[in-house]
Design a protein around this motif. Structure first.
Motif, PDB file in Angstrom:
ATOM      1  N   ASP A 143       0.834  -1.207   0.000  1.00 42.60           N
ATOM      2  CA  ASP A 143       0.000   0.000   0.000  1.00 42.60           C
ATOM      3  C   ASP A 143       0.870   1.260   0.000  1.00 42.60           C
ATOM      4  OD1 ASP A 143      -2.331  -1.467   0.036  1.00 42.60           O
ATOM      5  OD2 ASP A 143      -2.834  -1.056   2.135  1.00 42.60           O
ATOM      6  N   LEU A 144       1.890   1.241   0.846  1.00 41.63           N
ATOM      7  CA  LEU A 144       2.724   2.427   0.977  1.00 41.63           C
ATOM      8  C   LEU A 144       3.529   2.697  -0.289  1.00 41.63           C
ATOM      9  CD1 LEU A 144       3.855   1.981   4.672  1.00 41.63           C
ATOM     10  CD2 LEU A 144       2.175   3.609   3.772  1.00 41.63           C
ATOM     11  N   THR A 145       3.943   1.610  -0.963  1.00 41.14           N
ATOM     12  CA  THR A 145       4.774   1.821  -2.150  1.00 41.14           C
ATOM     13  C   THR A 145       4.011   2.467  -3.301  1.00 41.14           C
ATOM     14  OG1 THR A 145       4.367  -0.400  -2.989  1.00 41.14           O
ATOM     15  CG2 THR A 145       6.314  -0.091  -1.617  1.00 41.14           C
ATOM     16  N   TYR A 146       2.698   2.484  -3.222  1.00 43.44           N
ATOM     17  CA  TYR A 146       1.968   3.226  -4.259  1.00 43.44           C
ATOM     18  C   TYR A 146       2.332   4.701  -4.221  1.00 43.44           C
ATOM     19  CZ  TYR A 146      -1.119  -0.717  -5.248  1.00 43.44           C
ATOM     20  OH  TYR A 146      -1.614  -1.933  -5.618  1.00 43.44           O
ATOM     21  N   PHE A 147       2.800   5.154  -3.090  1.00 45.91           N
ATOM     22  CA  PHE A 147       3.023   6.588  -2.917  1.00 45.91           C
ATOM     23  C   PHE A 147       4.477   6.978  -2.745  1.00 45.91           C
ATOM     24  CE2 PHE A 147      -1.167   5.408  -1.481  1.00 45.91           C
ATOM     25  CZ  PHE A 147      -1.953   6.256  -2.238  1.00 45.91           C
ATOM     26  N   GLY A 148       5.350   5.984  -2.599  1.00 46.46           N
ATOM     27  CA  GLY A 148       6.758   6.310  -2.433  1.00 46.46           C
ATOM     28  C   GLY A 148       7.455   5.286  -1.567  1.00 46.46           C
ATOM     29  N   GLN A 149       8.674   5.604  -1.188  1.00 46.76           N
ATOM     30  CA  GLN A 149       9.431   4.720  -0.313  1.00 46.76           C
ATOM     31  C   GLN A 149       9.622   5.437   1.014  1.00 46.76           C
ATOM     32  OE1 GLN A 149      11.796   2.334  -3.765  1.00 46.76           O
ATOM     33  NE2 GLN A 149      13.012   3.518  -2.316  1.00 46.76           N
ATOM     34  N   PHE A 150       9.028   4.890   2.030  1.00 44.75           N
ATOM     35  CA  PHE A 150       9.009   5.587   3.308  1.00 44.75           C
ATOM     36  C   PHE A 150       9.825   4.871   4.376  1.00 44.75           C
ATOM     37  CE2 PHE A 150       4.949   6.397   1.117  1.00 44.75           C
ATOM     38  CZ  PHE A 150       5.071   7.766   0.937  1.00 44.75           C
ATOM     39  N   GLY A 151      10.274   3.664   4.078  1.00 34.63           N
ATOM     40  CA  GLY A 151      10.907   2.856   5.116  1.00 34.63           C
ATOM     41  C   GLY A 151      12.412   2.718   4.938  1.00 34.63           C
ATOM     42  N   ILE A 152      13.037   2.182   5.965  1.00 35.90           N
ATOM     43  CA  ILE A 152      14.455   1.881   5.948  1.00 35.90           C
ATOM     44  C   ILE A 152      14.591   0.369   6.159  1.00 35.90           C
ATOM     45  CG2 ILE A 152      16.698   2.326   7.025  1.00 35.90           C
ATOM     46  CD1 ILE A 152      15.516   4.895   6.032  1.00 35.90           C
ATOM     47  N   PRO A 153      15.188  -0.331   5.187  1.00 35.02           N
ATOM     48  CA  PRO A 153      15.341  -1.779   5.333  1.00 35.02           C
ATOM     49  C   PRO A 153      16.054  -2.115   6.638  1.00 35.02           C
ATOM     50  CG  PRO A 153      15.911  -1.111   3.116  1.00 35.02           C
ATOM     51  CD  PRO A 153      15.709   0.149   3.900  1.00 35.02           C
ATOM     52  N   GLY A 154      15.582  -3.121   7.301  1.00 34.68           N
ATOM     53  CA  GLY A 154      16.170  -3.546   8.568  1.00 34.68           C
ATOM     54  C   GLY A 154      15.672  -2.779   9.774  1.00 34.68           C
ATOM     55  N   ARG A 155      15.035  -1.646   9.520  1.00 36.28           N
ATOM     56  CA  ARG A 155      14.647  -0.757  10.597  1.00 36.28           C
ATOM     57  C   ARG A 155      13.125  -0.607  10.713  1.00 36.28           C
ATOM     58  NH1 ARG A 155      15.281   0.897  14.607  1.00 36.28           N
ATOM     59  NH2 ARG A 155      16.631   2.488  15.506  1.00 36.28           N
ATOM     60  N   GLY A 156      12.506  -0.329   9.593  1.00 36.21           N
ATOM     61  CA  GLY A 156      11.066  -0.073   9.600  1.00 36.21           C
ATOM     62  C   GLY A 156      10.767   1.349   9.128  1.00 36.21           C
ATOM     63  N   TYR A 157       9.715   1.919   9.677  1.00 33.54           N
ATOM     64  CA  TYR A 157       9.316   3.274   9.299  1.00 33.54           C
ATOM     65  C   TYR A 157       9.465   4.193  10.507  1.00 33.54           C
ATOM     66  CZ  TYR A 157       7.124   0.613   5.563  1.00 33.54           C
ATOM     67  OH  TYR A 157       6.913  -0.249   4.527  1.00 33.54           O
ATOM     68  N   LYS A 158       9.908   5.416  10.252  1.00 38.15           N
ATOM     69  CA  LYS A 158       9.990   6.389  11.335  1.00 38.15           C
ATOM     70  C   LYS A 158       8.569   6.918  11.556  1.00 38.15           C
ATOM     71  CE  LYS A 158      13.753   9.040  13.130  1.00 38.15           C
ATOM     72  NZ  LYS A 158      12.939   9.430  14.300  1.00 38.15           N
ATOM     73  N   VAL A 159       8.071   6.758  12.763  1.00 39.44           N
ATOM     74  CA  VAL A 159       6.660   7.028  13.042  1.00 39.44           C
ATOM     75  C   VAL A 159       6.247   8.439  12.605  1.00 39.44           C
ATOM     76  CG1 VAL A 159       4.897   7.232  14.858  1.00 39.44           C
ATOM     77  CG2 VAL A 159       6.512   5.337  14.897  1.00 39.44           C
ATOM     78  N   ASP A 160       7.016   9.432  13.040  1.00 43.08           N
ATOM     79  CA  ASP A 160       6.640  10.814  12.728  1.00 43.08           C
ATOM     80  C   ASP A 160       6.629  11.098  11.231  1.00 43.08           C
ATOM     81  OD1 ASP A 160       6.091  11.560  15.243  1.00 43.08           O
ATOM     82  OD2 ASP A 160       7.942  12.695  15.583  1.00 43.08           O
ATOM     83  N   ASP A 161       7.633  10.574  10.561  1.00 42.06           N
ATOM     84  CA  ASP A 161       7.727  10.834   9.126  1.00 42.06           C
ATOM     85  C   ASP A 161       6.587  10.163   8.375  1.00 42.06           C
ATOM     86  OD1 ASP A 161       9.981  12.162   9.787  1.00 42.06           O
ATOM     87  OD2 ASP A 161      11.393  10.737   8.892  1.00 42.06           O
ATOM     88  N   LEU A 162       6.321   8.927   8.747  1.00 39.18           N
ATOM     89  CA  LEU A 162       5.258   8.202   8.046  1.00 39.18           C
ATOM     90  C   LEU A 162       3.913   8.873   8.304  1.00 39.18           C
ATOM     91  CD1 LEU A 162       4.532   5.864   6.241  1.00 39.18           C
ATOM     92  CD2 LEU A 162       4.309   4.407   8.256  1.00 39.18           C
ATOM     93  N   LYS A 163       3.727   9.316   9.525  1.00 37.41           N
ATOM     94  CA  LYS A 163       2.495  10.013   9.879  1.00 37.41           C
ATOM     95  C   LYS A 163       2.323  11.252   8.993  1.00 37.41           C
ATOM     96  CE  LYS A 163       2.632  11.078  14.185  1.00 37.41           C
ATOM     97  NZ  LYS A 163       2.521  11.184  15.655  1.00 37.41           N
ATOM     98  N   LYS A 164       3.391  12.028   8.886  1.00 42.23           N
ATOM     99  CA  LYS A 164       3.325  13.235   8.047  1.00 42.23           C
ATOM    100  C   LYS A 164       3.048  12.891   6.592  1.00 42.23           C
ATOM    101  CE  LYS A 164       6.226  16.400  10.695  1.00 42.23           C
ATOM    102  NZ  LYS A 164       7.587  16.081  11.165  1.00 42.23           N
ATOM    103  N   SER A 165       3.712  11.839   6.103  1.00 41.48           N
ATOM    104  CA  SER A 165       3.527  11.469   4.703  1.00 41.48           C
ATOM    105  C   SER A 165       2.087  11.057   4.434  1.00 41.48           C
ATOM    106  CB  SER A 165       4.453  10.312   4.332  1.00 41.48           C
ATOM    107  OG  SER A 165       5.798  10.693   4.529  1.00 41.48           O
ATOM    108  N   ILE A 166       1.530  10.243   5.316  1.00 42.64           N
ATOM    109  CA  ILE A 166       0.155   9.792   5.094  1.00 42.64           C
ATOM    110  C   ILE A 166      -0.800  10.975   5.221  1.00 42.64           C
ATOM    111  CG2 ILE A 166      -1.699   8.269   5.893  1.00 42.64           C
ATOM    112  CD1 ILE A 166       0.332   6.220   6.671  1.00 42.64           C
TER     113      ILE A 166
END
Lengths: 210, 210
Positions: free
Chosen positions: A51-74
């Motif tokens: 779902d997220l990749t429809y809009f871009g790359q928001f994650g860091i392999p091995g780490r996950g997603y930064k909560v604040d950044d992902l929140k802002k992006s969505i």
DNA sequence: CAATGTGAAGAAATTCACAGCA
DNA sequence: TGCTGTGAATTTCTTCACATTG
């Protein structure tokens, strides 16, 4: 269309809203993985990543997603950076309940005008919102830059008021009456039909009896 | 499963509800074709025919469907021949609006008990429905043969009261709070999330701006 | 080494298109 | 003739599985 010109399945959007809500309340850590989001939403981790990749790359392999950044992006994807002016048409029981609903303003939706036919309501303020007569839809909508109308009117008048609102420039309609509104393609519609949802439950539980 | 042991896509059910509603108001003729149903619902004629065949053969080639018969068949499929006792948990603005909602009783859903934590509401009757304290959920649900609970409580208590209701024997939950309830598989859930629907509109209309 | 992003595969849902029936 | 019911084709959506990355 999106970053790769790939069409976004419309079902992705309500899921984004759910992810957003989880992120909004997520305090455990500043990072979150698709697996953790899965645990909190019930959707599969693969689906969340897709779902997220429809809009871009928001994650860091091995780490996950930064909560604040992902929140802002969505937030940005969902258009919640904008502040939307909303009209509520139909000030019955349900309409009044929505006038008091806190969830709207938190996400940038502000009910700035209400409409009804009932003379005893017109002219009053309910929950700080001015109630106008239905006939005033055209100018009030224009003057207040209202782009979303919430319809909580009886089913038989929904089509009529929706047309008026659309003609006045409303871009989207959230209809609590059942039934398919015939409006120009450019006007987006969503429906909330309580009866449909409870009938789905009825179907499921009566199957078990059979 | 159905007549051919073919799995019914769950999305078919809300569409049946829509067909049912159209039939309910259809007075033009005692026959209706899939094409006419299509015009009234916005779903394609092929889809309507396909949906119905999951449950049997209801039409006459060259003629269409007999309105009364199809109405009865769908009513039966949806389990609306049963009379369902319903509990409303959470008597806030939205809860009160639902207590006054006519659509339920028409389709066989009767709210027979309401629950709240607020001492000033407990013991009263609202719209003829007795309001009990949350702690009384177990026995009131059992004694009244309640099989559906409508949750109009704040999100943070939804899980807790849903568990209580499920433990008391409720078979299905209609949840107006967002978020995925963790309940036994046997307890069916549906969600109505107003914020999600309005955010879908926000997404659609803000795309147009970009 | 843990978790993303994504081709490829698979499953599910929708539409096409038409044989067959009243 | 008009419309249903349905195989087959198509489209849409989800999951698998893994190369890749920090």
């Amino acid at each position: 269309m999106n970053k790769n010109n790939k069409k976004i399945p419309s079902i992705v959007i309500p899921r984004l809203s759910r992810y957003y809500r989880v992120l909004y309340e997520y305090v455990q850590d500043s990072w979150i993985s698709s697996k953790q989001l899965s645990g909190n939403t019930g959707f599969s981790a693969a689906q969340i990543r897709r779902d997220l990749t429809y809009f871009g790359q928001f994650g860091i392999p091995g780490r996950g997603y930064k909560v604040d950044d992902l929140k802002k992006s969505i937030k940005n994807i969902l258009g919640l950076d904008n502040k939307w002016n909303v009209a509520l048409i139909g000030v019955g029981n349900l309409g009044r309940a929505l006038l008091g609903y806190r969830g709207f303003i938190e996400q940038g939706f502000e009910i700035v005008a209400a409409f009804d036919v009932d003379k005893s309501k017109v002219g009053r303020r309910i929950n700080k919102v001015q109630v106008y007569d239905i006939s005033e839809i055209p100018h009030v909508i224009k003057e207040n830059g209202i782009s979303i109308a919430i319809l909580t009117v009886p089913e038989n008048v929904a089509q009529l008021v929706a047309e008026k609102a659309a003609a006045a420039g409303v871009k989207a309609v959230l209809n609590f009456a059942s039934g398919h509104l015939k409006l120009p393609e450019t006007v987006k519609q969503m429906h909330i039909d309580i009866t449909i949802e409870i009938e789905r439950l009825s179907f499921l539980i009566s199957r078990d009896l059979k």
